[in-house]
Design a protein around this motif. Structure first.
Motif, mmCIF file in Angstrom:
data_model
loop_
_atom_site.group_PDB
_atom_site.id
_atom_site.type_symbol
_atom_site.label_atom_id
_atom_site.label_comp_id
_atom_site.label_asym_id
_atom_site.label_seq_id
_atom_site.Cartn_x
_atom_site.Cartn_y
_atom_site.Cartn_z
ATOM 1 N N MET A 11 37.640 6.915 -6.996
ATOM 2 C CA MET A 11 36.544 6.536 -7.901
ATOM 3 C C MET A 11 35.404 7.547 -7.812
ATOM 4 O O MET A 11 34.259 7.222 -8.114
ATOM 5 C CB MET A 11 36.033 5.133 -7.556
ATOM 6 N N GLN A 12 35.715 8.744 -7.363
ATOM 7 C CA GLN A 12 34.742 9.838 -7.297
ATOM 8 C C GLN A 12 33.551 9.563 -6.380
ATOM 9 O O GLN A 12 32.407 9.827 -6.728
ATOM 10 C CB GLN A 12 34.229 10.203 -8.699
ATOM 11 N N ALA A 13 33.852 9.058 -5.204
ATOM 12 C CA ALA A 13 32.784 8.880 -4.219
ATOM 13 C C ALA A 13 32.368 10.240 -3.673
ATOM 14 O O ALA A 13 33.183 11.161 -3.581
ATOM 15 C CB ALA A 13 33.272 8.000 -3.078
ATOM 16 N N ASP A 14 31.097 10.361 -3.332
ATOM 17 C CA ASP A 14 30.627 11.573 -2.663
ATOM 18 C C ASP A 14 30.288 11.320 -1.201
ATOM 19 O O ASP A 14 30.259 12.239 -0.396
ATOM 20 C CB ASP A 14 29.374 12.108 -3.368
ATOM 21 N N MET A 15 29.994 10.080 -0.907
ATOM 22 C CA MET A 15 29.598 9.761 0.462
ATOM 23 C C MET A 15 29.983 8.335 0.795
ATOM 24 O O MET A 15 29.843 7.437 -0.036
ATOM 25 C CB MET A 15 28.080 9.939 0.624
ATOM 26 N N PHE A 16 30.509 8.166 2.013
ATOM 27 C CA PHE A 16 30.769 6.819 2.507
ATOM 28 C C PHE A 16 29.818 6.511 3.650
ATOM 29 O O PHE A 16 29.725 7.285 4.599
ATOM 30 C CB PHE A 16 32.208 6.691 3.023
ATOM 31 N N VAL A 17 29.124 5.409 3.539
ATOM 32 C CA VAL A 17 28.334 4.895 4.662
ATOM 33 C C VAL A 17 29.152 3.742 5.224
ATOM 34 O O VAL A 17 29.397 2.757 4.526
ATOM 35 C CB VAL A 17 26.951 4.416 4.187
ATOM 36 N N VAL A 18 29.618 3.896 6.449
ATOM 37 C CA VAL A 18 30.639 2.983 6.961
ATOM 38 C C VAL A 18 30.142 2.167 8.144
ATOM 39 O O VAL A 18 29.613 2.720 9.117
ATOM 40 C CB VAL A 18 31.887 3.775 7.429
ATOM 41 N N ARG A 19 30.316 0.887 8.043
ATOM 42 C CA ARG A 19 30.183 0.041 9.230
ATOM 43 C C ARG A 19 31.510 -0.654 9.460
ATOM 44 O O ARG A 19 32.143 -1.147 8.511
ATOM 45 C CB ARG A 19 29.085 -1.004 9.061
ATOM 46 N N HIS A 20 31.941 -0.674 10.728
ATOM 47 C CA HIS A 20 33.250 -1.240 11.039
ATOM 48 C C HIS A 20 33.225 -1.840 12.441
ATOM 49 O O HIS A 20 32.522 -1.328 13.310
ATOM 50 C CB HIS A 20 34.316 -0.138 10.960
ATOM 51 N N ALA A 21 33.988 -2.892 12.628
ATOM 52 C CA ALA A 21 33.980 -3.577 13.925
ATOM 53 C C ALA A 21 34.735 -2.809 15.005
ATOM 54 O O ALA A 21 34.606 -3.110 16.190
ATOM 55 C CB ALA A 21 34.589 -4.965 13.774
#
Lengths: 318, 426
Positions: free
Chosen positions: A108-118
């Motif tokens: 989907m043409q993301a440029d950046m992922f801000v990730v929170r994960h357990a």
């Protein structure tokens, strides 16, 4: 560990996954850049066009209000398009793997992922698999790292204390389960803080925590004595009674920060907390709202720090 | 089939034989060493100049993933991989789906293995029904179906009464138990050693007492019951010291270590490499050094691959969510050679840990190279270098901590029951 994964070949920040292994030069650059963004938040028009046309996906596999909101504000102030995904209630519950989710969002043409994960290391895994133009910013993974929180804490300390080289800093509370504490420890030792202490009962400390370059204290009285900075950690509700601790009451009695205990620290000590606070458990209201407390400025600085990080990683590919 | 292996360096750890000579094979047996029988006409001659000829390797833990786990690997693929690793006999643990807790399952497995090229397969039966640690399996029936020992593999045995009863019952029928010491409560949330890496990365830990507390329980019950116990996959220095003492006290125990634990430590998990996610966890360098010392002085009897092929999907996950285990049967020999060369261990003594000793623990033929003995041999090039990669591994599990690394020592031929079951490059 991940220094190579986080930096471009010419030494610029590509992803922000952990503060461990990042050179002091980069940490200082982030703090300086954040400094330059502080006035943006104070203006009438709180926007700069640095990320205009970029799509930032907030990928929260674990619930969060505060961190997600500050990332969202930071991205919007940089003029990015922000898409919030609360994955905790969607795709992975349907059996999709983490990497499949990321691949779909990349499409989907993301440029950046801000990730929170357990799970510790989840943002590293994503960073290893994303296309070269996509950056990953860790917004908290398991017990491993919360680098933007660590950075905003460094920003706060620098703001009030002018630097790190003559400081004595105590981190008090549940270090064992805290990604915040780990990021703070890495940042403080990298930035030249000569004495970092952890203060907690043995049940809330990793067995080999001293290998991270900190001094271990079990008692508050000695632990925060003569400290310039006292950082209180949040105690999760589910850990307040059981095998780790007998009760919230006993924890408060021995490790809660009260005005009386705070007298042991330096007269001009600052008190920090990553939030959300448990008043009457790890911190007394009189301290939280008192003159030593810089807890609300931490939140404000957090936006500038996240703007700095996002603008730097987004600029690394240009 | 008559085979003559010419001019190789023949090493038999059991007898101390070590010298260049020929080996003559006919009808599944070794018929002569050195000078062949006068009327011997080989169908196949193997030029073994520069190669080492030794007994085929005996691996105490190779997961064939059948029945039920074919998405990870298949019996055929792992039998082939085992032969390529020079393994001519293997024990397969009962952690299949369903577990090996019924004679019919064991018979089917034996039948399938017998009809596939590759090593002799010795199933280890489940000690409890569904490996739940609650109800004993029909050990007598399972033994008749072909099980050589009984084990919980990595499944917990929470109820100590069941452990005691299983020892008493196994003692009664004369069967050995293979037990991996790990306390359920001390290990249930953990994925790495309780050390430097756990402290830094916040990965949930399995402390050394998870091993020693369980070990203490097992050793006390062995004293009580006289049951024969083989301890699987020791991982800690403290554990090694307890086994040393127990052996000195004359307890009927043996023990093994996984080959990866002989080389790697918790530091190898520091970049979240899920291929280093193993059970028991890779521990500190001090623990690793103690395992090496214990191998040298005989406290640890054998080395196994603890082969655990895992599909990519189960490994490409955050470390603590990934499936534990490493593929290893094809790396066993080169990693044993690496350990020998790093510690100055004579080749024959090193090979004993993967041939004669494990064969003794299994209580089966093999592991020796002797006239009239079974023609189970491994012929390897001790000088050849090769790079571990998905393409060079025959196992369907490509989950190796050694991916991309170069190892020395390559199996050229594996002869099993007098048949050439593996030939490098063919």
């Amino acid at each position: 560990m991940s220094a190579n994964l986080q930096l471009t070949p010419d030494g610029r920040l590509r992803h922000l996954l952990t503060l461990e292994g990042l050179p002091a030069r980069i940490l200082t650059q982030i703090l300086d850049t954040a400094e330059s963004f502080i006035p943006v938040g104070e203006r009438e028009l709180k926007k700069v066009p640095l990320l205009r046309g970029k799509a930032v996906f907030n990928l929260f596999f674990e619930n969060s209000t505060r961190t997600r909101t500050t990332f969202e504000i930071a991205a919007k102030r940089l003029s990015a398009d922000v898409i919030n995904l609360n994955i905790a209630t969607s795709a992975t519950n349907k059996g999709e793997t983490l990497l499949d989710t990321v691949a779909n969002l990349s499409a989907m043409q993301a440029d950046m992922f801000v990730v929170r994960h357990a799970s510790s290391g989840a943002p590293h895994l994503i960073a290893r698999h994303v296309a070269p133009h996509i950056s990953v910013v860790n917004a908290g993974d398991g017990r491993c790292a919360h680098p933007t929180q660590g950075l905003l804490d460094m920003f706060t300390i620098r703001h009030y204390k002018g630097g790190f080289h003559n400081l004595r800093v105590a981190i008090v509370g549940d270090v064992l389960h805290s990604r915040v504490a780990r990021s703070q420890i890495h940042a403080l030792t990298t930035l030249g803080c000569p004495e970092v202490r952890v203060v907690a009962p043995k049940t809330l400390l990793p067995r080999d925590v001293d290998s991270m370059g900190v001094h271990v204290h079990h008692k508050m009285e000695t632990g925060i004595k003569d400290c310039d900075v006292v950082i209180m950690l949040r105690l999760q509700n589910e850990r307040m009674q059981g095998a780790l601790l007998p009760s919230a009451g006993e924890y408060y009695k021995y490790w809660g920060l009260t005005p009386d205990k705070l007298k042991r620290a330096k007269p001009d000590a600052i008190v920090m907390h990553p939030g959300p606070m448990n008043r009457g458990v790890e911190i007394d209201s009189d301290v939280a709202d008192g003159k030593h407390s810089v807890i609300l400025p931490q939140v404000t600085f957090g936006i500038a720090v996240r703007m700095a990080v996002m603008s730097m990683v987004a600029g690394s590919g240009a | 089939m008559k085979i003559r292996i010419k001019d190789g360096r023949v090493i038999d750890p059991a007898s101390g034989l070590d010298g260049v000579q020929d080996v003559f094979i006919a009808a599944g047996r070794i018929v002569a060493l050195g000078q062949g029988p006068a009327d011997f006409h080989a169908n196949l001659e193997i030029d073994a100049r520069g190669l080492v000829v030794c007994p085929g390797l005996v691996d105490l833990s190779v997961r064939l993933r059948e029945p039920g786990l074919e998405y990870m690997a298949t019996l055929e693929s792992e039998m082939r991989a085992s032969a390529a690793g020079g393994v001519t006999s293997l024990a397969c643990p009962p952690d299949t789906d369903p577990p090996l807790d019924e004679p019919g399952l064991v018979e089917m497995l034996k039948f399938r293995a017998k009809n596939s090229p590759g090593p002799r397969v010795y199933p280890v039966g489940a000690l409890t029904w569904k490996l739940k640690g609650e109800r004993l399996t029909e050990m007598g029936e399972l033994h008749e179906a072909g099980c050589v020992a009984f084990s919980q593999t990595d499944a917990p045995m929470v109820d100590t009464t069941v452990l005691l009863r299983s020892m008493e019952y196994a003692y009664t029928l004369g069967f050995p138990l293979w037990l991996r010491p790990q306390d359920y409560y001390l290990s249930r949330e953990g994925v790495v050693h309780d050390g430097v890496v756990s402290a830094r990365y916040g990965l949930p830990a399995i402390p050394v007492p998870a091993e020693t507390v369980a070990l203490q329980t097992i050793l006390l019950l062995v004293r009580e019951t006289g049951a024969r116990v083989h301890l699987c996959r020791l991982s800690s220095r403290a554990g090694v010291e307890m086994v040393r003492q127990a052996k000195a006290d004359g307890l009927p125990i043996t023990c093994d270590v996984g080959i990866h634990h002989v080389h790697l430590s918790e530091m190898d998990t520091a970049d979240f490499n899920a291929n280093c996610h193993m059970i028991p966890p890779l521990r500190s360098q001090r623990d690793r050094d103690a395992l090496r010392q214990a191998l040298k002085d005989g406290v640890i009897d054998a080395i196994c691959s603890d082969h655990a092929p895992v599909d990519d999907d189960a490994k490409e996950k955050p470390f603590q969510e990934s499936e534990p285990g490493a593929t290893g049967v094809e790396l066993l020999l080169p990693l044993v050679l690496k350990w020998a060369s790093e510690t100055g261990m004579p080749l024959a003594q090193a090979l004993a840990k993967v041939t004669a000793r494990p064969a003794g623990i299994l209580g089966v033929e093999g592991g020796v190279l002797a006239v009239d003995g079974p023609a189970d041999l491994c012929v390897f090039d001790p000088q050849a270098h090769w790079t571990v990669s998905p393409g060079t591994l025959l196992s369907l599990g490509k989950n190796s901590p050694y991916l991309g690394m170069e190892l020395q020592g390559k199996v050229r031929y594996a002869i099993i029951d007098g048949h050439l079951d593996f030939r490098d490059g063919h």
